[in-house]
Design an enzyme around this catalytic site. Structure first.
Site, PDB file in Angstrom:
ATOM      1  N   ASP A  23      -5.838 -14.794   3.243  1.00 21.74           N
ATOM      2  CA  ASP A  23      -5.245 -14.780   1.901  1.00 21.74           C
ATOM      3  C   ASP A  23      -6.042 -15.645   0.921  1.00 21.74           C
ATOM      4  O   ASP A  23      -6.654 -16.636   1.306  1.00 21.74           O
ATOM      5  CB  ASP A  23      -3.793 -15.277   1.982  1.00 21.74           C
ATOM      6  CG  ASP A  23      -3.000 -14.915   0.733  1.00 21.74           C
ATOM      7  OD1 ASP A  23      -3.399 -13.973   0.024  1.00 21.74           O
ATOM      8  OD2 ASP A  23      -1.985 -15.586   0.462  1.00 21.74           O
ATOM      9  N   ASN A  25      -8.097 -14.180  -1.792  1.00 18.80           N
ATOM     10  CA  ASN A  25      -9.248 -13.507  -2.424  1.00 18.80           C
ATOM     11  C   ASN A  25      -9.108 -13.434  -3.944  1.00 18.80           C
ATOM     12  O   ASN A  25     -10.055 -13.692  -4.679  1.00 18.80           O
ATOM     13  CB  ASN A  25      -9.377 -12.068  -1.911  1.00 18.80           C
ATOM     14  CG  ASN A  25      -9.765 -11.997  -0.457  1.00 18.80           C
ATOM     15  OD1 ASN A  25     -10.110 -13.014   0.136  1.00 18.80           O
ATOM     16  ND2 ASN A  25      -9.702 -10.808   0.117  1.00 18.80           N
ATOM     17  N   ARG A  27      -7.271 -15.221  -6.063  1.00 19.78           N
ATOM     18  CA  ARG A  27      -7.373 -16.516  -6.736  1.00 19.78           C
ATOM     19  C   ARG A  27      -8.804 -17.041  -6.733  1.00 19.78           C
ATOM     20  O   ARG A  27      -9.282 -17.636  -7.690  1.00 19.78           O
ATOM     21  CB  ARG A  27      -6.429 -17.533  -6.068  1.00 19.78           C
ATOM     22  CG  ARG A  27      -5.000 -17.384  -6.545  1.00 19.78           C
ATOM     23  CD  ARG A  27      -4.039 -18.075  -5.635  1.00 19.78           C
ATOM     24  NE  ARG A  27      -3.854 -17.325  -4.393  1.00 19.78           N
ATOM     25  CZ  ARG A  27      -3.333 -17.851  -3.295  1.00 19.78           C
ATOM     26  NH1 ARG A  27      -2.993 -19.120  -3.264  1.00 19.78           N
ATOM     27  NH2 ARG A  27      -3.180 -17.092  -2.226  1.00 19.78           N
ATOM     28  N   ARG A  36     -10.217  -9.616  -9.461  1.00 21.40           N
ATOM     29  CA  ARG A  36      -9.721  -9.838  -8.099  1.00 21.40           C
ATOM     30  C   ARG A  36     -10.587  -9.153  -7.045  1.00 21.40           C
ATOM     31  O   ARG A  36     -10.799  -9.661  -5.945  1.00 21.40           O
ATOM     32  CB  ARG A  36      -8.280  -9.324  -7.979  1.00 21.40           C
ATOM     33  CG  ARG A  36      -7.270 -10.033  -8.856  1.00 21.40           C
ATOM     34  CD  ARG A  36      -5.900  -9.390  -8.723  1.00 21.40           C
ATOM     35  NE  ARG A  36      -5.500  -9.314  -7.338  1.00 21.40           N
ATOM     36  CZ  ARG A  36      -4.965 -10.317  -6.643  1.00 21.40           C
ATOM     37  NH1 ARG A  36      -4.733 -11.467  -7.234  1.00 21.40           N
ATOM     38  NH2 ARG A  36      -4.644 -10.164  -5.378  1.00 21.40           N
ATOM     39  N   SER A  68      -1.267  -5.283   4.156  1.00 19.83           N
ATOM     40  CA  SER A  68       0.110  -5.239   4.657  1.00 19.83           C
ATOM     41  C   SER A  68       0.822  -3.980   4.176  1.00 19.83           C
ATOM     42  O   SER A  68       0.385  -3.336   3.208  1.00 19.83           O
ATOM     43  CB  SER A  68       0.884  -6.480   4.186  1.00 19.83           C
ATOM     44  OG  SER A  68       1.253  -6.342   2.830  1.00 19.83           O
ATOM     45  N   ASN A  71       1.365  -4.233   0.579  1.00 19.13           N
ATOM     46  CA  ASN A  71       0.251  -4.296  -0.376  1.00 19.13           C
ATOM     47  C   ASN A  71       0.061  -3.004  -1.181  1.00 19.13           C
ATOM     48  O   ASN A  71      -0.662  -2.993  -2.188  1.00 19.13           O
ATOM     49  CB  ASN A  71      -1.061  -4.682   0.325  1.00 19.13           C
ATOM     50  CG  ASN A  71      -1.139  -6.151   0.724  1.00 19.13           C
ATOM     51  OD1 ASN A  71      -1.716  -6.512   1.754  1.00 19.13           O
ATOM     52  ND2 ASN A  71      -0.549  -7.027  -0.089  1.00 19.13           N
ATOM     53  N   ARG A 191      -3.278 -19.210   8.480  1.00 20.98           N
ATOM     54  CA  ARG A 191      -3.153 -18.600   7.157  1.00 20.98           C
ATOM     55  C   ARG A 191      -3.986 -19.394   6.164  1.00 20.98           C
ATOM     56  O   ARG A 191      -3.795 -20.609   6.023  1.00 20.98           O
ATOM     57  CB  ARG A 191      -1.700 -18.543   6.673  1.00 20.98           C
ATOM     58  CG  ARG A 191      -1.628 -17.860   5.293  1.00 20.98           C
ATOM     59  CD  ARG A 191      -0.219 -17.642   4.791  1.00 20.98           C
ATOM     60  NE  ARG A 191      -0.282 -16.828   3.573  1.00 20.98           N
ATOM     61  CZ  ARG A 191       0.511 -15.794   3.293  1.00 20.98           C
ATOM     62  NH1 ARG A 191       1.447 -15.449   4.139  1.00 20.98           N
ATOM     63  NH2 ARG A 191       0.368 -15.115   2.182  1.00 20.98           N
ATOM     64  N   SER A 199       4.622 -13.489   5.767  1.00 21.09           N
ATOM     65  CA  SER A 199       4.427 -12.226   5.029  1.00 21.09           C
ATOM     66  C   SER A 199       4.503 -10.977   5.917  1.00 21.09           C
ATOM     67  O   SER A 199       3.660 -10.071   5.805  1.00 21.09           O
ATOM     68  CB  SER A 199       3.091 -12.251   4.264  1.00 21.09           C
ATOM     69  OG  SER A 199       3.093 -13.289   3.311  1.00 21.09           O
TER      70      SER A 199
END
Ligand code: IPE
Ligand code: IPE
Ligand code: MG
Length: 251
Positions: A23, A25, A27, A36, A68, A71, A191, A199
């Site tokens: 997790d 990417n 940001r 993004r 996910s 997503n 994570r 998640s």
């Protein structure tokens, strides 16, 4: 991963099965004033780094959360770039995985993917199916609740057809119907990206996994960061319900 990796540095402290929620990417890219998508592209290099490091360290199974079941809610353009990237990486990297003795598989409901992507996935799985040095599972359109429901449906079908008796069902039988049922139990769940949640990842499998959370954003998570996570696992005392004293005595 250009050359075949021959070293296996595994010790008793090495987790056999590691899973990662990759997790941060978006940001990472936003911090650099980029879209993004740039973060996702840079995240691919981190995937290469962890696969190669896991293999070198003697990890037997590495499971990566790539997409996910939730997503799909993202902007259509981002979803489409993620699909293209998945296709590109599969095309480019599978031979290297094969050369390094890695068995590749996708876990999740692949029925929602394009036929082209499903074909690529099948080819990669077939090519690498007999490799035994490490198993790389990529979770795509995966959800932990889907996994459990899917296992329950399969078990119910077997009972209905008479192949399985109701009183034969126990945790280990049920486990064999879940996505990673043929792999060692999950030891370490990492994570990246600074959030403290699962998640909807490996809900069933995480029962006794050790958790490792880091603020490092996925595109910055490379060999050293991964080794730090693996080393932290070596310092944990896993008690599985027993007391610390019992665990010390049985050593
Ligand atoms: C993880 O990074 C990659 C996927 C979920 C596909 P994100 O895209 O979730 O990045 P952040 O969390 O928004 O920074
Ligand atoms: C989890 O990340 C899924 C993947 C890393 C593929 P998300 O960024 O989708 O998770 P939430 O929505 O913040 O919980
Ligand atoms: Mg995220």
């Amino acid at each position: 991963m250009a050359e075949a990796i021959t070293t296996d540095n595994s010790t008793e402290q090495t987790p056999q099965h590691v899973a990662i929620i990759m997790d941060g990417n978006g940001r990472w890219a936003q911090q650099r004033g980029k879209t993004r998508v740039v973060g996702h592209k840079n995240g691919v290099e981190s995937v290469r780094a962890v696969v190669s490091t896991a293999r070198k360290e003697g990890v037997k199974a590495l499971t990566l959360f790539a997409f996910s079941s939730e997503n799909w809610r993202r902007p259509e353009q981002e979803v489409s770039v993620l699909m293209d990237l998945f296709m590109l990486v599969l095309t480019r990297e599978v031979r290297k995985l094969h050369k390094n003795g890695i068995r590749f598989q996708v876990i999740g409901d692949v029925s929602r993917f394009s036929e082209k992507l499903r074909k690529k996935i099948n080819e990669a799985q077939t090519l690498t199916q007999d490799n035994t040095d490490m198993v790389l599972s990529v979770a795509a359109n995966y959800g932990g609740r889907w996994d459990i429901t899917n296992a329950a449906t399969q078990v119910a079908a077997k009972v209905k057809s008479g192949e399985l008796d109701l009183n034969q069902i126990d945790e280990s039988v049920f486990d064999s119907y879940t996505s990673l049922g043929d792999l060692p139990d999950l030891d370490l769940l990492i994570r990246t990206g600074g959030d403290y949640r699962i998640s909807n990842f490996l809900l069933w499998q995480a029962a006794y996994a050790e958790f490792y959370f880091t603020d490092i954003l996925w595109p910055d998570f490379r060999e050293d960061a991964f080794k730090t996570a693996i080393n932290s696992f070596g310092n944990r005392e896993r008690r599985f319900g027993q007391t610390g004293e019992q665990v010390q005595e049985s050593r």
